[in-house]
Design a protein around this motif. Structure first.
Motif, mmCIF file in Angstrom:
data_model
loop_
_atom_site.group_PDB
_atom_site.id
_atom_site.type_symbol
_atom_site.label_atom_id
_atom_site.label_comp_id
_atom_site.label_asym_id
_atom_site.label_seq_id
_atom_site.Cartn_x
_atom_site.Cartn_y
_atom_site.Cartn_z
ATOM 1 N N ASN A 1 -32.731 -13.771 -14.526
ATOM 2 C CA ASN A 1 -32.521 -14.748 -15.594
ATOM 3 C C ASN A 1 -32.748 -16.172 -15.084
ATOM 4 O O ASN A 1 -31.906 -17.053 -15.265
ATOM 5 N N LEU B 1 -32.247 -19.202 -17.429
ATOM 6 C CA LEU B 1 -30.860 -19.609 -17.627
ATOM 7 C C LEU B 1 -30.343 -20.362 -16.403
ATOM 8 O O LEU B 1 -29.655 -21.389 -16.527
ATOM 9 N N GLU C 1 -22.380 -18.115 -18.091
ATOM 10 C CA GLU C 1 -23.288 -16.957 -18.119
ATOM 11 C C GLU C 1 -22.617 -15.775 -18.809
ATOM 12 O O GLU C 1 -23.248 -15.056 -19.600
ATOM 13 N N TYR D 1 -25.517 -8.532 -20.056
ATOM 14 C CA TYR D 1 -26.293 -9.180 -18.996
ATOM 15 C C TYR D 1 -27.734 -8.685 -18.975
ATOM 16 O O TYR D 1 -28.653 -9.422 -18.615
#
Length: 471
Positions: A98, A101, A176, A186
């Motif tokens: 990720n 992010l 997160e 996730y």
């Protein structure tokens, strides 16, 4: 702007809070009840919080190429952790794919105030109960989460953040976790879009650029990024807004930020139409009522409109509105400032002359002066002498050089000076004297200084003082 006497930060903050409360989501009371219920249950049973709403089967497997890892949620020992400490850009990817992010969290890591605003309580919770605020489809929503983190074979795989002294920090992992809850696990954060991440964590409009389009054009890219300081908003129906501006590097609100809001035609947004608000603000603007339509919000440094100063702009609106960043040229402010002077400025000459006008636009904490030359063949010489300026910001000169001489050509106008008072000043008014005369000369003399058109001289970037023709 309603400001008299000494500035009371507590009362001003209460006013801002009341404005925010008027515009906040209706589900806040339910969110608070849910948070308190979870916390009290954990306190009573002396256990840490497990978020029963977070049951995501897709998180059981983490795929890396041809390898599969069992992904489990574990609760680390947070004994030596902190929720937050200074950690500029110290945010690291730790096994989940990720990076978009992670990059976004690293970008906001230098803005403590922004990060703090996302948390109900900006500290470690002994029972692992946290409430994180995210912007979803333009509206802020609260997410109650636990502090169980993803791991494989007892190795944490979520985002990591460390302070300048190497201490583990929890803030990034909690954000997160909240985003993982929003997007159902996730596993769904892989290849997460950085634009979405920034919009979700800041609530701000985000304009993406393709870096490949600017290879070898670094200056052009930088100029474009620095020019993106105008906010275009669309108001679908009657709406009240309140605007605040923050200079992040100071970690406090700036009191000389100039806010200009004007209506635009969507087919020609570069041309300002009706001006709804135009003045420097303290912690926030007054409530501004906007009829349906498209508007531009210009944010500039009060005394150096050319300077590229960073601002975080907060718009509190009574209804959801759309907003996006657009490029702009500070030269637009010449028209905006001169028009507001024409609308709100008051004539200072005791007897209005047919060929000369000198107007003053005076607020509680600022003043702006403009001179107009209506002759066809004469130059207007204006000498402005300001006093008691030690507690003011000036648009030209400084506290040691606050006398000005200007020559305005035929059929032209110019803003001579703007001043904004320091927040701690108890001074009333802006003492100044103005002399003027018409002449065939296109240069003037002020004291012992050399003859010139403008004393002190004007830079090309002094947009607010540019001379404009009278139609």
């Amino acid at each position: 702007m309603s400001y008299t006497g000494d500035f009371d930060k507590n009362s001003e903050q209460n006013r801002i809070d009341s404005i925010q409360a008027k515009f906040l989501h209706e589900d806040l009371e339910e969110d608070e009840l849910k948070y308190q219920t979870a916390l009290k249950h954990c306190q009573k049973s002396n256990t840490t919080f497990w978020d029963g709403e977070y049951e995501v089967l897709g998180d059981n497997v983490l795929i890396r190429g041809k390898k599969k890892f069992n992904l489990k949620l574990v609760q680390p020992n947070f004994q030596n952790w902190e929720l937050w400490n200074t950690c500029p850009y110290r945010v690291y990817q730790n096994g989940l794919g990720n990076c978009g992010l992670i990059a976004s969290l690293a970008a906001i890591s230098i803005h403590e105030g922004l990060i703090e605003s996302l948390f109900r309580d900006f500290k470690i919770n002994d029972y692992g109960v946290y409430q994180v605020k995210l912007c979803v489809d333009g509206e802020w929503e609260n997410f109650i989460i636990d502090d169980w983190m993803p791991s494989t074979k007892k190795n944490l795989k979520g985002v990591m953040s460390k302070s300048e002294f190497g201490q583990n920090l929890l803030w990034a992992a909690l954000i997160e976790k909240a985003i993982a809850k929003l997007y159902n696990g996730y596993a769904n954060l892989e290849f997460f879009n950085s634009t979405t991440a920034l919009r979700t964590t800041t609530g701000a409009p985000v304009k993406p650029f393709q870096i490949n389009d600017f290879r070898g054009k670094t200056n052009q890219l930088w100029e474009m990024l620095m020019k993106s300081r105008v906010i275009e908003i669309n108001v679908p129906k009657d709406c009240d807004i309140c605007v605040s501006a923050l200079k992040p590097s100071y970690q406090k609100l700036q009191y000389h930020t100039w806010i200009s809001i004007h209506r635009v035609n969507s087919r020609n947004p570069c041309v300002p139409e009706e001006i709804m608000f135009c003045e420097p603000i303290y912690e926030s603007s007054e409530d501004i009522s906007l009829p349906p339509g498209d508007y531009m919000i210009y944010v500039s440094n009060f005394f150096e409109s050319f300077k590229k100063d960073e601002r975080n702009v907060v718009i509190h609106s009574s209804i959801p509105i759309s907003a996006k960043l657009e490029s702009w040229s500070p030269e637009v402010l010449v028209d905006v400032y001169q028009r507001i002077m024409g609308e709100k400025g008051k004539e200072t000459l005791e007897q209005r002359e047919r060929d000369v006008s000198i107007k003053k636009y005076l607020g509680d904490n600022f003043v702006m002066v403009m001179a107009e030359n209506y002759t066809d063949d004469k130059y207007l010489h204006v000498h402005t002498f300001c006093s008691k300026v030690k507690t003011s910001w000036l648009s030209r000169g400084d506290v040691y050089n606050h006398n000005y001489g200007d020559v305005i050509p035929p059929r032209s106008r110019q803003i001579l000076i703007t001043m904004c008072r320091n927040e701690y000043s108890t001074q009333k008014g802006f003492p100044m004297a103005i002399d003027y005369y018409l002449s065939d000369e296109n240069v003037t003399v002020l004291g012992m200084l050399n003859r010139a058109s403008h004393i002190p001289s004007l830079r090309p970037t002094d947009y607010i003082h540019q001379i404009a023709k009278i139609d």
